[in-house]
Design a protein around this motif. Structure first.
Motif, PDB file in Angstrom:
ATOM      1  N   LEU A 162       1.030  -1.215   0.088  1.00 22.14           N
ATOM      2  CA  LEU A 162       0.209   0.012   0.045  1.00 22.14           C
ATOM      3  C   LEU A 162       1.079   1.255  -0.053  1.00 22.14           C
ATOM      4  O   LEU A 162       0.554   2.211  -0.770  1.00 22.14           O
ATOM      5  CB  LEU A 162      -0.880  -0.060   1.275  1.00 22.14           C
ATOM      6  N   LEU A 163       1.981   1.336   0.991  1.00 26.04           N
ATOM      7  CA  LEU A 163       2.722   2.500   1.047  1.00 26.04           C
ATOM      8  C   LEU A 163       3.422   2.692  -0.525  1.00 26.04           C
ATOM      9  O   LEU A 163       3.558   3.783  -0.856  1.00 26.04           O
ATOM     10  CB  LEU A 163       4.048   2.056   1.822  1.00 26.04           C
ATOM     11  N   ALA A 164       4.079   1.696  -1.363  1.00 24.67           N
ATOM     12  CA  ALA A 164       4.467   1.810  -2.528  1.00 24.67           C
ATOM     13  C   ALA A 164       3.433   2.544  -3.445  1.00 24.67           C
ATOM     14  O   ALA A 164       3.959   3.173  -4.119  1.00 24.67           O
ATOM     15  CB  ALA A 164       4.912   0.469  -3.198  1.00 24.67           C
ATOM     16  N   ALA A 165       2.177   2.165  -3.617  1.00 24.96           N
ATOM     17  CA  ALA A 165       1.278   2.429  -4.333  1.00 24.96           C
ATOM     18  C   ALA A 165       1.161   3.892  -4.093  1.00 24.96           C
ATOM     19  O   ALA A 165       0.927   4.819  -5.050  1.00 24.96           O
ATOM     20  CB  ALA A 165       0.103   1.561  -4.370  1.00 24.96           C
TER      21      ALA A 165
ATOM     22  N   LEU B 124      -5.022 -12.745 -11.214  1.00 25.59           N
ATOM     23  CA  LEU B 124      -4.646 -11.318 -11.495  1.00 25.59           C
ATOM     24  C   LEU B 124      -3.498 -10.860 -11.768  1.00 25.59           C
ATOM     25  O   LEU B 124      -2.895 -10.470 -12.671  1.00 25.59           O
ATOM     26  CB  LEU B 124      -5.263 -10.406 -10.638  1.00 25.59           C
ATOM     27  N   GLY B 125      -2.506 -11.740 -10.904  1.00 28.94           N
ATOM     28  CA  GLY B 125      -0.944 -11.298 -11.197  1.00 28.94           C
ATOM     29  C   GLY B 125      -0.457 -12.192 -12.330  1.00 28.94           C
ATOM     30  O   GLY B 125       0.422 -11.712 -13.084  1.00 28.94           O
ATOM     31  N   LEU B 126      -0.998 -13.224 -12.637  1.00 28.25           N
ATOM     32  CA  LEU B 126      -0.499 -14.139 -13.730  1.00 28.25           C
ATOM     33  C   LEU B 126      -0.994 -13.332 -15.113  1.00 28.25           C
ATOM     34  O   LEU B 126      -0.289 -13.575 -16.186  1.00 28.25           O
ATOM     35  CB  LEU B 126      -1.026 -15.581 -13.560  1.00 28.25           C
TER      36      LEU B 126
ATOM     37  N   PHE C 269      -1.974  -3.526 -10.948  1.00 29.86           N
ATOM     38  CA  PHE C 269      -2.393  -2.655  -9.755  1.00 29.86           C
ATOM     39  C   PHE C 269      -3.683  -3.299  -8.979  1.00 29.86           C
ATOM     40  O   PHE C 269      -3.346  -3.184  -7.686  1.00 29.86           O
ATOM     41  CB  PHE C 269      -3.005  -1.226 -10.560  1.00 29.86           C
ATOM     42  N   LEU C 270      -4.579  -3.928  -9.706  1.00 28.05           N
ATOM     43  CA  LEU C 270      -5.563  -4.503  -8.814  1.00 28.05           C
ATOM     44  C   LEU C 270      -4.932  -5.671  -7.948  1.00 28.05           C
ATOM     45  O   LEU C 270      -5.297  -6.092  -7.011  1.00 28.05           O
ATOM     46  CB  LEU C 270      -6.781  -5.071  -9.631  1.00 28.05           C
TER      47      LEU C 270
ATOM     48  N   MET D 255      -2.985  -4.513  -5.078  1.00 33.84           N
ATOM     49  CA  MET D 255      -3.828  -3.780  -3.935  1.00 33.84           C
ATOM     50  C   MET D 255      -4.706  -4.811  -3.349  1.00 33.84           C
ATOM     51  O   MET D 255      -4.909  -5.038  -2.066  1.00 33.84           O
ATOM     52  CB  MET D 255      -4.778  -2.931  -4.564  1.00 33.84           C
ATOM     53  N   SER D 256      -4.900  -6.083  -4.241  1.00 33.01           N
ATOM     54  CA  SER D 256      -5.766  -7.265  -3.621  1.00 33.01           C
ATOM     55  C   SER D 256      -4.850  -8.079  -2.540  1.00 33.01           C
ATOM     56  O   SER D 256      -5.379  -8.505  -1.645  1.00 33.01           O
ATOM     57  CB  SER D 256      -6.254  -7.961  -4.769  1.00 33.01           C
ATOM     58  N   VAL D 257      -3.777  -8.190  -2.909  1.00 37.29           N
ATOM     59  CA  VAL D 257      -2.713  -8.848  -2.129  1.00 37.29           C
ATOM     60  C   VAL D 257      -2.441  -8.052  -0.970  1.00 37.29           C
ATOM     61  O   VAL D 257      -2.324  -8.814   0.321  1.00 37.29           O
ATOM     62  CB  VAL D 257      -1.207  -8.914  -2.879  1.00 37.29           C
ATOM     63  N   ALA D 258      -2.357  -6.674  -1.097  1.00 37.16           N
ATOM     64  CA  ALA D 258      -2.130  -6.012   0.113  1.00 37.16           C
ATOM     65  C   ALA D 258      -3.214  -6.074   1.263  1.00 37.16           C
ATOM     66  O   ALA D 258      -2.986  -6.516   2.402  1.00 37.16           O
ATOM     67  CB  ALA D 258      -1.772  -4.649  -0.323  1.00 37.16           C
ATOM     68  N   VAL D 259      -4.385  -5.907   0.748  1.00 35.73           N
ATOM     69  CA  VAL D 259      -5.455  -6.026   1.670  1.00 35.73           C
ATOM     70  C   VAL D 259      -5.715  -7.050   2.072  1.00 35.73           C
ATOM     71  O   VAL D 259      -6.194  -7.391   3.378  1.00 35.73           O
ATOM     72  CB  VAL D 259      -6.978  -5.329   0.871  1.00 35.73           C
TER      73      VAL D 259
END
Length: 238
Positions: A16-19, A171-173, A206-207, A210-214
């Motif tokens: 999150l901080l990186a984004a 999503l990452g793949l 991006f999604l 953010m999904s991994v972070a949350v």
């Protein structure tokens, strides 16, 4: 040794901080990136650009922190991909720092612009344009090319071992290879990085981040400590 739960929260927070720092930094850089005659202006917004550079320092540290934080987890699954992931996050942060230095140098030139007409301020403008162009290329090679490779590595391990819900790792793949290919197409001049096509290519990664972070902050890595699974057994300290 920190627990997996704490590690997950730290890594998620760093995503999150990186984004946030990336978005703020790009916004603050706007006077230099969007105005080619910035070097000839007398009202150089040094504080604004310096704050943008500080945001990118935080961004680079966040990316290194993500690589370091994920390494012990991914190493249990594949030492080669874990090392590759940490390396490409470090490479991405290094490229970001190079771009930051280019813009800080442009601001320094602006602040030292010669006042005499015969000192050819056009030469400063040309130099500034070169530094801005260098930043643009680093913005492509770091947060696009290198990010595409690292995202593909991490999401592959997350998907294979189910450390997060499969739809997130999927999503990452999709997003990793997509933004990598997009960066190559931008290199060949098929479209601009900051264009509709560039935005579409960046959206899945991006999604994913953010999904991994949350998910990591809220639930940690999948697998309950009191119900050891095949995944959890991979992550136990050796």
């Amino acid at each position: 040794m920190i627990s997996l739960r704490t590690r997950a929260r730290v890594v998620g927070s760093l995503f999150l901080l990186a984004a946030v720092t990336a978005i703020i930094g790009l916004f603050l850089y706007n006077p230099v990136l969007q105005h080619a005659d910035y070097a000839l202006q007398n009202d150089a917004q040094q504080t604004r650009i310096a704050t943008g550079a500080f945001m990118e320092v935080l961004l680079a540290l966040s990316m290194i922190g993500i690589g370091v934080g994920m390494y012990p987890v991914l190493k249990k699954l594949s030492e080669t991909l874990a090392l590759g992931y940490a390396f490409f996050r470090l490479l991405e942060s290094t490229i970001v720092i190079v771009g930051m230095l280019a813009l800080l140098t442009a601001v320094t030139l602006s602040n030292n612009l010669p006042t005499s007409a015969h000192l050819q301020p056009e030469a400063h403008l040309l130099t500034t344009r070169m530094l801005v162009a260098l930043h643009d290329w680093t913005f492509l090679l770091g947060p696009n090319t290198a990010l595409g490779v690292s995202t593909s590595m991490m999401s592959f391990l997350l998907f294979r071992h189910g450390l997060v819900p499969r739809w997130i790792s999927a999503l990452g793949l999709v997003g990793g290879p997509m933004i990598f290919v997009s960066s190559i197409l931008v290199m060949y001049g098929l479209y601009a990085q900051q264009s509709a096509w560039g935005a579409v290519a960046a959206l899945p990664v991006f999604l994913y981040e953010m999904s991994v972070a949350v998910y990591l902050i809220a639930k940690g890595f999948r697998g309950k400590p009191d119900q050891p699974s095949a995944v959890q057994s991979h992550l136990q300290p050796s």
